[in-house]
Design a protein around this motif. Structure first.
Motif, PDB file in Angstrom:
ATOM      1  N   LYS A  48      -2.997  -3.709 -13.316  1.00  0.00           N
ATOM      2  CA  LYS A  48      -2.294  -4.692 -12.494  1.00  0.00           C
ATOM      3  C   LYS A  48      -1.462  -4.019 -11.408  1.00  0.00           C
ATOM      4  O   LYS A  48      -1.275  -4.581 -10.326  1.00  0.00           O
ATOM      5  N   VAL A  49      -0.950  -2.834 -11.685  1.00  0.00           N
ATOM      6  CA  VAL A  49      -0.242  -2.081 -10.642  1.00  0.00           C
ATOM      7  C   VAL A  49      -1.181  -1.761  -9.491  1.00  0.00           C
ATOM      8  O   VAL A  49      -0.838  -1.937  -8.311  1.00  0.00           O
ATOM      9  N   LEU A  50      -2.389  -1.329  -9.806  1.00  0.00           N
ATOM     10  CA  LEU A  50      -3.369  -1.041  -8.762  1.00  0.00           C
ATOM     11  C   LEU A  50      -3.804  -2.316  -8.050  1.00  0.00           C
ATOM     12  O   LEU A  50      -4.094  -2.287  -6.842  1.00  0.00           O
ATOM     13  N   ASP A  51      -3.860  -3.428  -8.762  1.00  0.00           N
ATOM     14  CA  ASP A  51      -4.216  -4.697  -8.116  1.00  0.00           C
ATOM     15  C   ASP A  51      -3.168  -5.119  -7.096  1.00  0.00           C
ATOM     16  O   ASP A  51      -3.509  -5.593  -6.001  1.00  0.00           O
ATOM     17  N   VAL A  52      -1.894  -4.962  -7.436  1.00  0.00           N
ATOM     18  CA  VAL A  52      -0.833  -5.302  -6.485  1.00  0.00           C
ATOM     19  C   VAL A  52      -0.907  -4.391  -5.259  1.00  0.00           C
ATOM     20  O   VAL A  52      -0.749  -4.846  -4.117  1.00  0.00           O
ATOM     21  N   TYR A  53      -1.153  -3.103  -5.491  1.00  0.00           N
ATOM     22  CA  TYR A  53      -1.307  -2.185  -4.353  1.00  0.00           C
ATOM     23  C   TYR A  53      -2.488  -2.587  -3.479  1.00  0.00           C
ATOM     24  O   TYR A  53      -2.387  -2.609  -2.240  1.00  0.00           O
ATOM     25  N   GLN A  54      -3.618  -2.925  -4.106  1.00  0.00           N
ATOM     26  CA  GLN A  54      -4.803  -3.305  -3.347  1.00  0.00           C
ATOM     27  C   GLN A  54      -4.549  -4.576  -2.543  1.00  0.00           C
ATOM     28  O   GLN A  54      -4.990  -4.696  -1.389  1.00  0.00           O
ATOM     29  N   ARG A  55      -3.844  -5.524  -3.131  1.00  0.00           N
ATOM     30  CA  ARG A  55      -3.518  -6.756  -2.406  1.00  0.00           C
ATOM     31  C   ARG A  55      -2.596  -6.464  -1.225  1.00  0.00           C
ATOM     32  O   ARG A  55      -2.740  -7.049  -0.147  1.00  0.00           O
ATOM     33  N   HIS A  56      -1.662  -5.554  -1.427  1.00  0.00           N
ATOM     34  CA  HIS A  56      -0.736  -5.195  -0.347  1.00  0.00           C
ATOM     35  C   HIS A  56      -1.483  -4.567   0.821  1.00  0.00           C
ATOM     36  O   HIS A  56      -1.241  -4.914   1.988  1.00  0.00           O
ATOM     37  N   VAL A  57      -2.402  -3.679   0.542  1.00  0.00           N
ATOM     38  CA  VAL A  57      -3.154  -3.017   1.616  1.00  0.00           C
ATOM     39  C   VAL A  57      -4.129  -3.983   2.271  1.00  0.00           C
ATOM     40  O   VAL A  57      -4.300  -3.985   3.493  1.00  0.00           O
ATOM     41  N   SER A  58      -4.768  -4.839   1.473  1.00  0.00           N
ATOM     42  CA  SER A  58      -5.721  -5.802   2.033  1.00  0.00           C
ATOM     43  C   SER A  58      -5.046  -6.815   2.942  1.00  0.00           C
ATOM     44  O   SER A  58      -5.689  -7.360   3.841  1.00  0.00           O
ATOM     45  N   SER A  59      -3.768  -7.085   2.697  1.00  0.00           N
ATOM     46  CA  SER A  59      -3.032  -8.042   3.530  1.00  0.00           C
ATOM     47  C   SER A  59      -2.545  -7.430   4.829  1.00  0.00           C
ATOM     48  O   SER A  59      -1.854  -8.089   5.601  1.00  0.00           O
ATOM     49  N   GLY A  60      -2.874  -6.169   5.055  1.00  0.00           N
ATOM     50  CA  GLY A  60      -2.472  -5.511   6.290  1.00  0.00           C
ATOM     51  C   GLY A  60      -1.211  -4.697   6.182  1.00  0.00           C
ATOM     52  O   GLY A  60      -0.724  -4.162   7.171  1.00  0.00           O
ATOM     53  N   GLY A  61      -0.650  -4.557   4.992  1.00  0.00           N
ATOM     54  CA  GLY A  61       0.577  -3.799   4.807  1.00  0.00           C
ATOM     55  C   GLY A  61       0.303  -2.376   4.392  1.00  0.00           C
ATOM     56  O   GLY A  61      -0.709  -2.076   3.761  1.00  0.00           O
ATOM     57  N   ALA A  62       1.210  -1.507   4.778  1.00  0.00           N
ATOM     58  CA  ALA A  62       1.152  -0.103   4.351  1.00  0.00           C
ATOM     59  C   ALA A  62       2.573   0.419   4.261  1.00  0.00           C
ATOM     60  O   ALA A  62       2.895   1.493   4.766  1.00  0.00           O
TER      61      ALA A  62
END
Length: 466
Positions: A48-62
């Motif tokens: 789930k930690v990796l899922d939150v990171y993936q969602r953050h990057v997919s939304s255009g955030g870094a």
């Protein structure tokens, strides 16, 4: 020129519900992701930690804050007190999303503050993951802010750098552009000297910081890096005895020592390694630790300390090497303890033990560069101790081993056997030969359960003599 109204008229109704021309992510993206990472459902689940990171990057955030938090949470989930096995840790560090997280951290390396260097280095040490492109930037940050860190952070830094195998020898990384970095080998000695200066300051001010865990962990970091005789620059006195004194003076009685957790492991291993490797500060280290502590650690070692300190579960590379040993009919004891012949108890465990007196170790740490492997600090220290007590050590590096076919692995194992003078025990092979548990028969003539009848029970003694 096509107008915006004309474009909107040709869009599907589903797309009209959102602004598809918006290029800037919403301002509340980072706080939401940080809150999700801190939630109870995500806090203890690496997936789930990796899922939150993936969602953050997919939304255009870094955002570097989200990347740091995700990487640090994964590290703390796999710390020495976790229930995950070594194989779980290796599965995580080979996952595509985790590699993407490490790559994104490298891309924002210039945005990382110096204060996060101890946190990220500790996370790498917990996961046995050496992120070579990011390490030079973190080590530079440590060198810049060395005098600003507290004792707790310095102890964590020393233990993490030593665990990653970056202390005591020449440490030069390969850059992305093909060049090489400067030598970071002296950094570990610089951290030790700074800790020695803080230890002398605490002698005048006991409230200046540092617990028994911090000082004992720092002492074991000195041992792991092999820098026993690094001295404090002011009075040219070895730092290791100072660290032992600071740790032991906070243990007032037996109950405090028994409840000190990992500090017991660090103190006893430090004492044992000093006794085996015999540096010039050997006598000073032994005098720095009160005898009642030495005796209590000796009595508690086997049943209360070492059992909890050994890595639990399977190791992927060790399991693969074990299959190779079975294919080549090589006799080897898995996780076999070793020590000096006159030792009352053994303090170390070899990955595999072969005759005559050969220790086979598996190194899964990433190399410093292509073709330049470097074992972890734990494997390096274990190999040094094994050689001191008369064992021959063979280290297999995963960066080479993983690229071999099954036949090539078997060929390498046979070559190792020839080089170390391996001896095969025929009697042991006969004792371990598997015995058939089911009778061999041919298809179609198997005995059926209905053919069997229960035999009558034997008459009792009373019925026989009446």
């Amino acid at each position: 020129m096509v107008s915006m109204e004309a474009l909107r008229a040709r869009q599907p109704k589903e797309l009209l519900q959102t602004d598809v021309f918006r290029t800037v992510p919403p301002h509340d993206l980072t706080p939401t992701d940080l809150a999700d990472l801190a939630s109870a459902q995500v806090l203890t689940d690496p997936a789930k930690v990796l899922d939150v990171y993936q969602r953050h990057v997919s939304s255009g955030g870094a955002d570097s804050a989200v990347l740091i938090r995700a990487f640090a949470q994964l590290g703390f989930l796999f710390d020495p007190n976790s229930f995950f096995s070594t194989a779980d840790r290796q599965l995580l560090t080979k996952h595509k999303q985790f590699r993407s997280l490490a790559h994104d951290l490298w891309k924002v390396r210039h945005e990382l503050p110096d204060a996060v260097a101890p946190l990220l280095l500790y996370s790498m040490a917990c996961m046995d993951y050496r992120c070579v492109p990011l390490l030079p930037h973190l080590l530079d940050a440590v060198e810049r802010s060395l005098t600003n860190f507290r004792v707790e952070a310095l102890s964590l830094l020393l233990h993490s750098i030593a665990s990653l195998g970056l202390g005591g020898e020449q440490v030069i990384f390969d850059e992305v552009d093909g060049s090489r970095t400067r030598d970071y080998g002296p950094l570990c000695a610089m951290v030790i000297q700074e800790l020695g200066r803080r230890a002398l300051l605490e002698e005048d001010d006991p409230d200046s910081g540092g617990s028994v865990h911090d000082w004992s962990r720092a002492a074991f970091g000195v041992v792991m890096s092999g820098l026993y005789d690094v001295s404090e620059t002011a009075n040219d006195y070895p730092v290791l005895p100072l660290l032992i004194v600071r740790a032991c003076e906070q243990l007032q009685d037996k109950s405090e020592l028994e409840q000190s957790g990992w500090a017991q492991f660090f103190l006893y291993q430090t004492l044992y390694c000093v006794d085996v490797e015999k540096p010039t500060c050997e006598e000073a280290v032994k005098r720095a630790m009160p005898m009642w502590i030495q005796e209590l650690l000796h009595h508690r070692w086997l049943d209360s300390i070492v059992i909890h300190a050994q890595p639990q579960g399977a190791d992927q590379m060790q399991r693969d090497v074990d299959m190779c040993l079975q294919r080549t009919n090589t006799q080897a004891l898995l996780n076999c303890s070793f020590g000096r012949e006159w030792d009352e108890q053994h303090c170390w465990f070899a990955g595999f033990m072969m005759e005559p007196k050969v220790a086979l170790e598996c190194d899964s740490m990433l190399p410093l560069g292509p073709g330049r492997p470097r074992p972890s600090g734990w494997v390096g220290l274990k190999s040094r101790i094994a050689r001191k007590i008369g064992l021959r050590v063979v280290t297999l590096h995963e960066c080479f081993w993983a690229h071999l076919t099954e036949d090539q692995k078997d060929e390498q194992m046979l070559r190792i056997r020839a080089q170390v003078g391996y001896t095969h025990n025929k009697e042991m092979e006969q004792r371990r030969k598997k015995i058939r548990q089911k009778a061999h028969t041919y298809k179609g003539i198997e005995s059926k359960r209905s053919d069997w009848t229960r035999q009558p029970a034997p008459p009792s003694d009373e019925a026989a003599f009446t």
